[in-house]
Write an enzyme that holds these catalytic residues in place. Structure first.
Site, PDB file in Angstrom:
ATOM      1  N   GLY A  62      41.893  -3.312  40.620  1.00 23.20           N
ATOM      2  CA  GLY A  62      41.095  -2.997  41.793  1.00 23.20           C
ATOM      3  C   GLY A  62      39.656  -3.473  41.664  1.00 23.20           C
ATOM      4  N   GLN A  63      38.872  -3.221  42.709  1.00 18.85           N
ATOM      5  CA  GLN A  63      37.473  -3.653  42.726  1.00 18.85           C
ATOM      6  C   GLN A  63      36.697  -3.108  41.530  1.00 18.85           C
ATOM      7  OE1 GLN A  63      35.350  -3.792  46.712  1.00 18.85           O
ATOM      8  NE2 GLN A  63      36.824  -2.153  47.110  1.00 18.85           N
ATOM      9  N   TYR A  84      45.101   5.934  45.643  1.00 18.71           N
ATOM     10  CA  TYR A  84      45.647   5.432  46.900  1.00 18.71           C
ATOM     11  C   TYR A  84      44.544   5.600  47.931  1.00 18.71           C
ATOM     12  CZ  TYR A  84      48.914   4.858  50.852  1.00 18.71           C
ATOM     13  OH  TYR A  84      49.555   4.434  51.988  1.00 18.71           O
ATOM     14  N   ASP A  89      33.340  10.529  48.755  1.00 21.16           N
ATOM     15  CA  ASP A  89      32.565  11.313  49.720  1.00 21.16           C
ATOM     16  C   ASP A  89      33.462  11.985  50.748  1.00 21.16           C
ATOM     17  OD1 ASP A  89      33.163   8.673  50.650  1.00 21.16           O
ATOM     18  OD2 ASP A  89      31.722   8.913  52.282  1.00 21.16           O
ATOM     19  N   TYR A 137      43.515  11.848  52.804  1.00 25.02           N
ATOM     20  CA  TYR A 137      42.868  11.159  51.689  1.00 25.02           C
ATOM     21  C   TYR A 137      41.869  12.087  51.008  1.00 25.02           C
ATOM     22  CZ  TYR A 137      39.816   7.910  49.184  1.00 25.02           C
ATOM     23  OH  TYR A 137      39.057   7.283  48.222  1.00 25.02           O
ATOM     24  N   TRP A 154      31.891   4.033  50.191  1.00 24.90           N
ATOM     25  CA  TRP A 154      31.669   2.743  50.862  1.00 24.90           C
ATOM     26  C   TRP A 154      31.541   1.602  49.841  1.00 24.90           C
ATOM     27  CZ3 TRP A 154      28.143   3.270  55.799  1.00 24.90           C
ATOM     28  CH2 TRP A 154      28.564   4.393  56.536  1.00 24.90           C
TER      29      TRP A 154
END
Length: 308
Positions: free
Chosen positions: A10-11, A73, A114, A139, A164
């Site tokens: 992932g990022q 997820y 958040d 989520y 974000w």
């Protein structure tokens, strides 16, 4: 030092591996104790974190000193229709990691969100770690349960909420806006949901700084400054120099256009109070971090060659 990075493709997992490999990030050096560490990177299908027996056996064999959990997820809309999948990944997985970390006496860094907050305006004051969570989406609720499990089962854990997130690697809002701007030339983005854009470089840097300490607990870690998704998109288009316009809309208007979309918090700006009061807050202002991103991004899937 041996470090296991879960969700390695992932990022954030990709950025953490890069910083561990190089020994530094755009904003500074990683801790000396983490330099030259043996890094074990894992993801699906190698290990399903929701399978407790598999997780316990894996970590009993590998026995890392530190686990950094970037697995989740994160499809917010998908969580609404795949609740069991979301719960397995976002709650059961962290529980299993926490139990494994406790058994082998490893530190655990767990990344949360958040979206554990309901988004009600707090007088435009960013939420700190003492504010009471109240998620409004599947989520958010599954991520909050993951936090609770980590707190319950591991005494050497750092739980870090971010927001974000964007990165040189993988899919994210920045790349989506750039590509949509190129394709359509005109974008409409919600202007009544506010939060903190966060560069994965900054987040990875702070996670590694935390991991070298024993300042265990709950943290917020986002870019400094608050904006709306419309503000964020407008700055992305400006910096990318894409020939496109960005127009604002309300969440209600967006919901009408996308009725299957999950509810999102209107105000989810976070305050990095715990960072300031413990190891120090190195997170950049969101506009500064985004400017540097466009200076280094190659426009495709990573960084310009000279920055790698």
């Amino acid at each position: 030092m041996k470090i296991v990075v879960t969700g390695c493709r992932g990022q954030l997992g990709t950025e953490i591996q890069k910083q561990l490999r190089l020994g530094y990030s755009e904003i500074g050096s990683i801790p000396e104790s983490l330099k030259n560490a043996e890094v074990v990177a894992i993801d699906l299908p190698q290990l399903d974190l929701s399978k407790k027996t598999d997780v316990m056996n894996y970590f009993r064999e590998v026995r890392p000193d530190l686990i950094i959990n970037c697995a989740a997820y994160t499809n917010v809309d998908g969580c609404e229709v795949n609740h069991d999948v979301a719960f397995s990944a976002n709650a059961i997985g962290p529980r299993n990691l926490a139990m494994a970390a406790e058994e082998i006496h490893a530190k655990l860094v767990h990344v949360s969100t958040d979206y554990v907050f309901d988004g009600k305006d707090n007088g435009s004051v960013p939420r700190d770690e003492g504010d009471i969570p109240n998620p409004i989406s599947a989520y958010g609720s599954t991520k909050l349960m993951g936090e609770k499990y980590v707190m319950e089962y591991c005494h050497t854990a750092f739980i870090v909420r971010t927001a974000w997130l964007y990165s040189y690697y993988g899919k994210n809002f920045v790349k989506t806006i750039v590509n949509a701007g190129k394709k359509h030339g005109k974008l409409t983005v919600v202007n009544d949901q506010c939060g903190n854009p966060t560069n994965a470089v900054d987040l990875a840097h702070e996670l590694l700084q935390l991991a070298a300490t024993e300042e265990y607990g709950l943290y917020h870690c986002t870019g400094e400054g608050t904006c709306s998704w419309y503000d964020f998109a407008s700055e992305i288009i400006r910096l990318s120099e894409v020939n496109a316009t960005v127009s604002p809309c309300t969440s209600a208007e967006y919901k009408t256009m996308n009725p299957a979309s999950a509810d999102r918090p209107a105000w989810s700006a976070l305050d990095n109070r715990m960072l300031r009061c413990t190891i120090g807050n190195d997170m950049r202002d969101w506009k500064e971090a985004l400017t540097v991103f466009f200076e280094h991004w190659d426009g495709e899937n990573g960084m310009k060659e000279e920055q790698k």
